[in-house]
Motif scaffolding. Structure first.
Motif, PDB file in Angstrom:
ATOM      1  N   ALA A  39       0.816  -1.208   0.000  1.00  0.00           N
ATOM      2  CA  ALA A  39       0.000   0.000   0.000  1.00  0.00           C
ATOM      3  C   ALA A  39       0.854   1.263   0.000  1.00  0.00           C
ATOM      4  O   ALA A  39       0.505   2.276  -0.619  1.00  0.00           O
ATOM      5  N   LEU A  40       1.986   1.212   0.698  1.00  0.00           N
ATOM      6  CA  LEU A  40       2.843   2.391   0.805  1.00  0.00           C
ATOM      7  C   LEU A  40       3.594   2.692  -0.488  1.00  0.00           C
ATOM      8  O   LEU A  40       3.903   3.843  -0.782  1.00  0.00           O
ATOM      9  N   PHE A  41       3.903   1.653  -1.274  1.00  0.00           N
ATOM     10  CA  PHE A  41       4.821   1.863  -2.380  1.00  0.00           C
ATOM     11  C   PHE A  41       4.240   1.624  -3.770  1.00  0.00           C
ATOM     12  O   PHE A  41       4.830   2.096  -4.745  1.00  0.00           O
ATOM     13  N   SER A  42       3.128   0.920  -3.886  1.00  0.00           N
ATOM     14  CA  SER A  42       2.662   0.570  -5.237  1.00  0.00           C
ATOM     15  C   SER A  42       2.272   1.805  -6.043  1.00  0.00           C
ATOM     16  O   SER A  42       2.982   2.211  -6.972  1.00  0.00           O
ATOM     17  N   ASN A  43       1.142   2.415  -5.715  1.00  0.00           N
ATOM     18  CA  ASN A  43       0.673   3.574  -6.474  1.00  0.00           C
ATOM     19  C   ASN A  43       1.537   4.803  -6.235  1.00  0.00           C
ATOM     20  O   ASN A  43       1.759   5.603  -7.150  1.00  0.00           O
ATOM     21  N   SER A  44       2.040   4.977  -5.007  1.00  0.00           N
ATOM     22  CA  SER A  44       2.870   6.147  -4.708  1.00  0.00           C
ATOM     23  C   SER A  44       4.129   6.169  -5.560  1.00  0.00           C
ATOM     24  O   SER A  44       4.547   7.219  -6.063  1.00  0.00           O
ATOM     25  N   THR A  45       4.748   5.005  -5.732  1.00  0.00           N
ATOM     26  CA  THR A  45       5.955   4.923  -6.546  1.00  0.00           C
ATOM     27  C   THR A  45       5.661   5.277  -7.998  1.00  0.00           C
ATOM     28  O   THR A  45       6.432   5.994  -8.652  1.00  0.00           O
ATOM     29  N   ASN A  46       4.533   4.802  -8.514  1.00  0.00           N
ATOM     30  CA  ASN A  46       4.178   5.098  -9.893  1.00  0.00           C
ATOM     31  C   ASN A  46       3.893   6.588 -10.088  1.00  0.00           C
ATOM     32  O   ASN A  46       4.290   7.180 -11.096  1.00  0.00           O
ATOM     33  N   VAL A  47       3.198   7.200  -9.143  1.00  0.00           N
ATOM     34  CA  VAL A  47       2.927   8.636  -9.243  1.00  0.00           C
ATOM     35  C   VAL A  47       4.236   9.422  -9.197  1.00  0.00           C
ATOM     36  O   VAL A  47       4.423  10.398  -9.940  1.00  0.00           O
ATOM     37  N   THR A  48       5.160   9.005  -8.317  1.00  0.00           N
ATOM     38  CA  THR A  48       6.462   9.672  -8.236  1.00  0.00           C
ATOM     39  C   THR A  48       7.203   9.568  -9.564  1.00  0.00           C
ATOM     40  O   THR A  48       7.829  10.544 -10.021  1.00  0.00           O
ATOM     41  N   PHE A  49       7.137   8.404 -10.194  1.00  0.00           N
ATOM     42  CA  PHE A  49       7.781   8.219 -11.503  1.00  0.00           C
ATOM     43  C   PHE A  49       7.242   9.216 -12.513  1.00  0.00           C
ATOM     44  O   PHE A  49       8.003   9.893 -13.224  1.00  0.00           O
ATOM     45  N   TRP A  50       5.914   9.346 -12.597  1.00  0.00           N
ATOM     46  CA  TRP A  50       5.313  10.250 -13.580  1.00  0.00           C
ATOM     47  C   TRP A  50       5.646  11.701 -13.270  1.00  0.00           C
ATOM     48  O   TRP A  50       5.906  12.496 -14.192  1.00  0.00           O
TER      49      TRP A  50
END
Length: 293
Positions: free
Chosen positions: A63-74
């Motif tokens: 939960a901490l890294f899945s979507n957050s990591t993708n948003v950070t990438f974009w």
């Protein structure tokens, strides 16, 4: 990566072993971390077995890294594609540091965790990234028969029966020109303007002076009672990662001639047609990192 794909299952098993080892270390007092110690107290009070705790921690980790990591990438991809935006963000971070009398961002955050709240442009970049890249499709069950008015003048109505499920097209809302000007374009300071920051629209189309009190629809975290409970932590995490990159690093596209890489010139990269939660890029973005200063 498919959930039931063998490499996925093996990766989860490896993580579970790591978490189990860490849990044992916390119980023995050999692992540092006041937060984790407090969480372990809750687990013990609920008489959870170690293997159950490991699975819960794995869920937290996802939960901490899945979507957050993708948003950070974009977000970083958009910054990489716009040198002026990168410079503006760097100036904003430097301004907050100067305001608080610090030269180092981590040192400031150790004494004032809310210092990131003063980075309005960075906050807007994160919000705009979520608006464009989030494809979450929440669903709700109708608890009673409900009539929705689609077009009152034309008499168009939709009846939703009790027990039926309704799915929201959030991407359609976030990309709607009626709400967001240049809706398909990344506008880094969109949410700095009062129109979007306050949720107030401009005056009516008939040029009257009465402001509309309708909120600009934004559902990047869902809505209602089921809105994402971890949204504030996620936003902080994304802002922190981007701020640290902007402050400490000078990020430039990698030189294919120096690194023997096959690179595309597409920045930000095109998104895949299939994804869950947040859009996925069609290809990686290779960069060169240099320390700032």
């Amino acid at each position: 990566m498919p959930y039931y794909w063998p490499p996925s299952a093996r990766a989860r098993k490896r993580l579970l072993v790591r978490f189990s080892t860490y849990i044992t270390q916390v119980e023995e007092g050999s692992a540092l971390g006041d937060i984790m110690s407090g969480i372990m107290v809750i687990f013990r009070e609920n008489k959870l077995a170690p293997e159950d705790v490991a699975w819960i921690l794995l869920t937290f980790f996802w939960a901490l890294f899945s979507n957050s990591t993708n948003v950070t990438f974009w977000a970083l991809s958009e910054i990489l594609a716009d040198e002026k935006l990168s410079a503006r963000l760097r100036t904003e971070v430097d301004g907050v540091l100067h305001e608080h009398g610090y030269n180092d961002l981590p040192a400031l955050l150790r004494t004032n965790a809310h210092a990131l709240d003063g980075l309005s442009l960075l906050g807007s970049v994160v919000q705009e990234t979520i608006r464009l890249r989030s494809i979450t499709t929440p669903s709700r069950e109708a608890l009673c028969d409900t009539e929705l008015v689609v077009d009152a003048a034309a008499g168009r109505r939709v009846i939703i029966r009790k027990g039926e499920y309704v799915m929201a097209n959030l991407m359609g809302t976030h990309w709607e020109e009626r709400w967001y000007e240049q809706s398909h374009k990344f506008v880094p300071d969109r949410f700095v303007s009062e129109k979007y920051a306050s949720g107030l629209e401009e005056t009516d189309s008939d040029k009257s002076t009465r402001p509309k009190q309708a909120r600009i629809p934004f559902f990047g975290w869902g809505g209602g009672r089921e809105i994402c409970k971890g949204r504030h932590l996620s936003i902080y995490e994304i802002k922190l990662l981007v701020a640290l990159c902007v402050h400490h690093l000078r990020i430039t596209p990698a030189d294919p001639n120096k690194h023997s890489l096959e690179l595309t010139n597409s920045l930000p990269p095109r998104a895949k047609k299939q994804a869950v939660g947040v859009l996925q890029p069609e290809h990686d973005v290779m960069v060169q990192l240099n320390l700032a200063g």
